[in-house]
Design a protein around this motif. Structure first.
Motif, PDB file in Angstrom:
ATOM      1  N   PHE A   1     -44.726  56.638 -66.287  1.00 52.93           N
ATOM      2  CA  PHE A   1     -44.911  57.986 -65.754  1.00 52.93           C
ATOM      3  C   PHE A   1     -45.174  58.997 -66.862  1.00 52.93           C
ATOM      4  O   PHE A   1     -46.023  59.869 -66.728  1.00 52.93           O
ATOM      5  CB  PHE A   1     -43.692  58.425 -64.942  1.00 52.93           C
ATOM      6  CG  PHE A   1     -43.644  57.855 -63.551  1.00 52.93           C
ATOM      7  CD1 PHE A   1     -44.806  57.566 -62.849  1.00 52.93           C
ATOM      8  CD2 PHE A   1     -42.435  57.608 -62.935  1.00 52.93           C
ATOM      9  CE1 PHE A   1     -44.769  57.048 -61.569  1.00 52.93           C
ATOM     10  CE2 PHE A   1     -42.382  57.088 -61.654  1.00 52.93           C
ATOM     11  CZ  PHE A   1     -43.548  56.799 -60.964  1.00 52.93           C
ATOM     12  N   THR A   2     -44.454  58.884 -67.957  1.00 54.12           N
ATOM     13  CA  THR A   2     -44.619  59.822 -69.065  1.00 54.12           C
ATOM     14  C   THR A   2     -46.033  59.726 -69.637  1.00 54.12           C
ATOM     15  O   THR A   2     -46.672  60.741 -69.899  1.00 54.12           O
ATOM     16  CB  THR A   2     -43.580  59.547 -70.168  1.00 54.12           C
ATOM     17  OG1 THR A   2     -42.276  59.651 -69.601  1.00 54.12           O
ATOM     18  CG2 THR A   2     -43.714  60.517 -71.308  1.00 54.12           C
ATOM     19  N   GLN A   3     -46.508  58.506 -69.812  1.00 54.48           N
ATOM     20  CA  GLN A   3     -47.856  58.312 -70.342  1.00 54.48           C
ATOM     21  C   GLN A   3     -48.904  58.849 -69.364  1.00 54.48           C
ATOM     22  O   GLN A   3     -49.865  59.507 -69.765  1.00 54.48           O
ATOM     23  CB  GLN A   3     -48.088  56.829 -70.616  1.00 54.48           C
ATOM     24  CG  GLN A   3     -49.357  56.532 -71.369  1.00 54.48           C
ATOM     25  CD  GLN A   3     -49.491  55.047 -71.677  1.00 54.48           C
ATOM     26  OE1 GLN A   3     -49.010  54.204 -70.914  1.00 54.48           O
ATOM     27  NE2 GLN A   3     -50.132  54.740 -72.784  1.00 54.48           N
TER      28      GLN A   3
ATOM     29  N   ARG B   1     -51.600  62.037 -69.981  1.00 53.34           N
ATOM     30  CA  ARG B   1     -53.056  61.951 -69.799  1.00 53.34           C
ATOM     31  C   ARG B   1     -53.544  63.023 -68.820  1.00 53.34           C
ATOM     32  O   ARG B   1     -54.576  63.642 -69.044  1.00 53.34           O
ATOM     33  CB  ARG B   1     -53.441  60.570 -69.271  1.00 53.34           C
ATOM     34  CG  ARG B   1     -53.361  59.481 -70.299  1.00 53.34           C
ATOM     35  CD  ARG B   1     -53.905  58.188 -69.741  1.00 53.34           C
ATOM     36  NE  ARG B   1     -53.507  57.074 -70.569  1.00 53.34           N
ATOM     37  CZ  ARG B   1     -53.264  55.863 -70.117  1.00 53.34           C
ATOM     38  NH1 ARG B   1     -53.363  55.611 -68.826  1.00 53.34           N
ATOM     39  NH2 ARG B   1     -52.917  54.903 -70.938  1.00 53.34           N
ATOM     40  N   LEU B   2     -52.793  63.220 -67.740  1.00 56.62           N
ATOM     41  CA  LEU B   2     -53.156  64.230 -66.760  1.00 56.62           C
ATOM     42  C   LEU B   2     -53.125  65.620 -67.379  1.00 56.62           C
ATOM     43  O   LEU B   2     -54.035  66.431 -67.173  1.00 56.62           O
ATOM     44  CB  LEU B   2     -52.192  64.167 -65.566  1.00 56.62           C
ATOM     45  CG  LEU B   2     -52.423  65.188 -64.459  1.00 56.62           C
ATOM     46  CD1 LEU B   2     -53.784  64.967 -63.810  1.00 56.62           C
ATOM     47  CD2 LEU B   2     -51.322  65.108 -63.432  1.00 56.62           C
TER      48      LEU B   2
ATOM     49  N   ASP C   1     -58.476  70.080 -71.000  1.00 54.74           N
ATOM     50  CA  ASP C   1     -59.912  69.983 -71.272  1.00 54.74           C
ATOM     51  C   ASP C   1     -60.720  70.699 -70.198  1.00 54.74           C
ATOM     52  O   ASP C   1     -61.660  71.429 -70.496  1.00 54.74           O
ATOM     53  CB  ASP C   1     -60.345  68.517 -71.354  1.00 54.74           C
ATOM     54  CG  ASP C   1     -59.761  67.802 -72.559  1.00 54.74           C
ATOM     55  OD1 ASP C   1     -59.262  68.489 -73.476  1.00 54.74           O
ATOM     56  OD2 ASP C   1     -59.805  66.556 -72.579  1.00 54.74           O
ATOM     57  N   GLN C   2     -60.349  70.486 -68.940  1.00 53.93           N
ATOM     58  CA  GLN C   2     -61.073  71.106 -67.831  1.00 53.93           C
ATOM     59  C   GLN C   2     -60.921  72.621 -67.857  1.00 53.93           C
ATOM     60  O   GLN C   2     -61.883  73.351 -67.595  1.00 53.93           O
ATOM     61  CB  GLN C   2     -60.560  70.554 -66.490  1.00 53.93           C
ATOM     62  CG  GLN C   2     -61.352  71.017 -65.295  1.00 53.93           C
ATOM     63  CD  GLN C   2     -62.756  70.434 -65.268  1.00 53.93           C
ATOM     64  OE1 GLN C   2     -63.034  69.417 -65.885  1.00 53.93           O
ATOM     65  NE2 GLN C   2     -63.637  71.097 -64.563  1.00 53.93           N
TER      66      GLN C   2
END
Length: 148
Positions: free
Chosen positions: A26-28, A32-33, A39-40
């Protein structure tokens, strides 16, 4: 009694290992999210700050018959600097993508807010009648209708 507590201890350790693995996954995923959202948001911020207006007069001759060139004046009305380079500007004339474009800053060295560029679009063999030029910069689209 000792066998019950030993089996409980084994189940407890197994559940802790599984919980640690799930938490790591979950942490990883959340990391990433979060990076994707960052970035978006930078892209959206750049698009929001970019605004252009075609300020050429539709009644004036923007097409040169002898050189097959369409010349348009475009003003940066946004709050962001825009690179004065044809690779950052997409141009369509009558729906055809054009790459033979010369960009010249009219009032300065860079295309800053409130500055104007001259776009000279070459290779546009246009017949008499109505035509349209579409200019796209960072997602901002402007359409210019003119007559030859």
């Amino acid at each position: 009694m000792a066998s019950v507590s030993a089996s409980h201890l084994i189940l407890f350790i197994a559940s802790m290992v599984i919980a640690a693995g799930v938490a790591g996954t979950f942490t990883q995923g959340i990391s990433r999210l979060s990076q994707g959202i960052d970035d978006q948001s930078l892209e959206v911020s750049e698009e929001v700050r970019t605004d252009i207006e075609i300020i050429s007069d539709a009644g004036s001759p923007v097409y040169n018959n002898s050189t097959n060139t369409v010349t348009l004046l475009v003003k940066n009305t946004g709050t962001a600097d825009i690179p004065a380079d044809s690779q950052f500007i997409e141009i369509l004339v009558d729906g055809q993508y054009r790459t033979n474009v010369t960009v010249t800053v009219v009032d300065g060295e860079e295309w800053r807010p409130n500055n104007v560029v001259r776009l000279e679009i070459g290779g546009a063999d246009l017949s008499s009648g109505d035509h349209r030029a579409k200019i796209i910069v960072n997602g901002d689209e402007e359409v210019f209708a003119f007559r030859v």
